[in-house]
Enzyme design. Sequence first.
Site, mmCIF file in Angstrom:
data_model
loop_
_atom_site.group_PDB
_atom_site.id
_atom_site.type_symbol
_atom_site.label_atom_id
_atom_site.label_comp_id
_atom_site.label_asym_id
_atom_site.label_seq_id
_atom_site.Cartn_x
_atom_site.Cartn_y
_atom_site.Cartn_z
ATOM 1 N N GLY A 93 103.833 58.929 146.208
ATOM 2 C CA GLY A 93 104.808 58.040 145.581
ATOM 3 C C GLY A 93 105.235 58.530 144.203
ATOM 4 N N THR A 94 104.301 59.078 143.460
ATOM 5 C CA THR A 94 104.621 59.543 142.102
ATOM 6 C C THR A 94 105.660 60.657 142.165
ATOM 7 O OG1 THR A 94 102.406 58.941 141.386
ATOM 8 C CG2 THR A 94 103.602 60.501 139.988
ATOM 9 N N GLN A 145 104.775 49.536 147.455
ATOM 10 C CA GLN A 145 103.935 48.368 147.763
ATOM 11 C C GLN A 145 104.564 47.446 148.807
ATOM 12 O OE1 GLN A 145 100.849 47.942 146.902
ATOM 13 N NE2 GLN A 145 100.618 49.429 145.228
ATOM 14 N N ASN A 181 103.310 46.055 142.048
ATOM 15 C CA ASN A 181 101.922 46.344 142.423
ATOM 16 C C ASN A 181 100.907 45.422 141.753
ATOM 17 O OD1 ASN A 181 103.255 48.108 140.399
ATOM 18 N ND2 ASN A 181 101.169 48.719 139.906
ATOM 19 N N CYS A 234 94.715 51.284 130.148
ATOM 20 C CA CYS A 234 93.554 51.892 129.498
ATOM 21 C C CYS A 234 93.998 52.945 128.486
ATOM 22 C CB CYS A 234 92.652 52.558 130.528
ATOM 23 S SG CYS A 234 92.054 51.385 131.723
ATOM 24 N N THR A 260 105.213 74.913 151.273
ATOM 25 C CA THR A 260 104.674 74.846 152.632
ATOM 26 C C THR A 260 104.216 73.416 152.936
ATOM 27 O OG1 THR A 260 103.975 77.115 152.409
ATOM 28 C CG2 THR A 260 102.940 75.848 154.179
ATOM 29 N N HIS A 274 99.177 56.601 151.562
ATOM 30 C CA HIS A 274 97.803 56.082 151.400
ATOM 31 C C HIS A 274 97.745 54.584 151.128
ATOM 32 C CE1 HIS A 274 97.126 55.774 146.900
ATOM 33 N NE2 HIS A 274 98.198 56.548 146.885
#
Length: 390
Positions: free
Chosen positions: A71-72, A187, A153, A337, A245, A209
């Site tokens: 996604g990034t 999401q 999210n 953080c 690839t 994922h």
Amino acid sequence: MKRVHLDHNATTPMRPEALEALLEALDAGLGNASSVHDSGRRARAAIDDARERISAALAVHEDEIVFTSGGTESNNLAIFGATDAGPAGMGIATSTIEHAAVLEPVEVLEARGRRVTRVPCDPSGHLTPQTIAAATQASTESPYLVTIMAANNELGSTTDLPALADALGRARSSSRPGVILHTDAVQLLGKRPAQGLLDWVDLATLSAHKVGGPVGVGLLLRRVGTPLSAQLHGGAQEAEVRPGTENVASICAAARAIELAVQETDDFGARTRVLVEELWKELSCALPNVHLNGPPLSDGTRLPNTLNVSVPDAGDARMLVTRLDLAGVEVSAGSACASGSLAPSHVLQALGHDLQRARSAVRMSVGRTTTQEEISTAVDRLRITLGKAS
Ligand code: PLP
């Protein structure tokens, strides 16, 4: 002690069917999909098959799928790729509650001189199509990249993409020239209907994922004809917009996970909604001072699996996350953080709550594998952790 994972928006366990597809592909002796010999041709066929399955599941054309590493990367490719390929002076409109994978590319472009408009959310975390459209109409002459998330999210709020497309004139049938609409739908997939996204937007980001596929595979859906410049160079793969690839085995597994996630979206909604309602009920009984952040549970447009709560008695959310981890419960803090800062996340700040409520926000997200028993165990452990055992 059996651990309870309530952080499925961060990542969710691989589906057994996706794992099977991954192992099968790894074991099949597939070559480089660009090679003309047998193992290369088999790799190409495996990717073609995955693309076909995803195209059928998501109701987009096969040529509209670009495989990426996640996604990034898809968000970065959409934002840098569309602005590089777009007309000079293209501005950007986005929201204040995007994921860092949108916020930060936009900040980079702003530092390089792009005009950026940031649209606020309403008090429950929704982004209103009219407010977004108004932001791009302030200067009607200007071209715009509009990048607005489909589902948040942290809060589980969603954006009405058909209404946004209408407001911006981006429906397939009525495209307003000069506006490119991108959505981060990472999401949304598997939690709310996500078929036909390209009927509404020009570019859409997805990640395997988050739906039981492997980490390291993303998709950028790109409506045919949408200008996009490659951000990597050195190969012609993925219609020359994403060379390198291909990660064949993971792409096969991603296709399986996406097919199942789409098929099971309604069931997922029904099951997780009940679990989240139960979680909220038990939390409210155990902790009288708990607050719900984001859309109310009665909001039919919210992500069914996501619950963001503040427990002001518990202090800083990151401390609570660590204490809960020791107690065997995995949740995530709404706090950033960055550089040891005690600042709450930009999303919680955008809601306009007081600092204590924003700092103590914790996100709990349930998944396909979550059980009723795990919900009760998590609430018991939270109560014990906060010294509120009866
Ligand atoms: N966008 C949103 C809304 C997300 O929640 C995430 C992951 O948490 C991403 C993008 C990044 O996706 P990936 O982990 O595949 O890079």
